[in-house]
Structure formats: C-alpha cells, structure tokens
Design an enzyme around this catalytic site. Sequence first.
Site: not given
Length: 86
Positions: A26, A62-64, A66
């Site tokens: 990602k 996962l965070d935006y 990250s």
Amino acid sequence: SDKIFVEGLGAVGYKAKEPKVWLCHKIRRELVTRNDPGGRRTIFERLERMGAPNNLFSVGRLDYDSEGLILFTNRGDLSRILELPS
C-alpha cells in the site's frame, strides 16, 4: 469437496471456495476501502487496474498516510480470522 448434513437427511455436495491470499504494497495517500466519497484513490482501484479479482477482502487496514504490506483474500471468513485470531 466438503459435505453438508441437513438435520440428518443426508449429505449435500458442497465445494468451498479455495482460499487464496494476495500481498500488496500500500502506498501513501491511498485508502484501504472500496469507495471514497471524497474521490481519493483507493487500493482496490489499483488492484482492479492490475487485474486482481473484484471480490477481495482486506486483512486489516493501514492509515491514509501510511505505507506497507497488506494482505487480501477471496474469503471474508479468512479475513476475519487473520484480523482477530483467538
């Protein structure tokens, strides 16, 4: 193939969907969601462009902002087991 027994009335043939797992890196500023009302890009859009099946479930998020490795599977039950092992 698995067999399902319905109240002792015999067996019904049933072939469970074979579980498969995909790995994807990602990137930053990409959401782990199917749709974003704000129009931000999503990892599922990228997976679709890469030819991945459209029935994948993410294992966690996962965070935006990250980046990192994230797993996907074609089985929602497997996704939950991997996310929340008992």
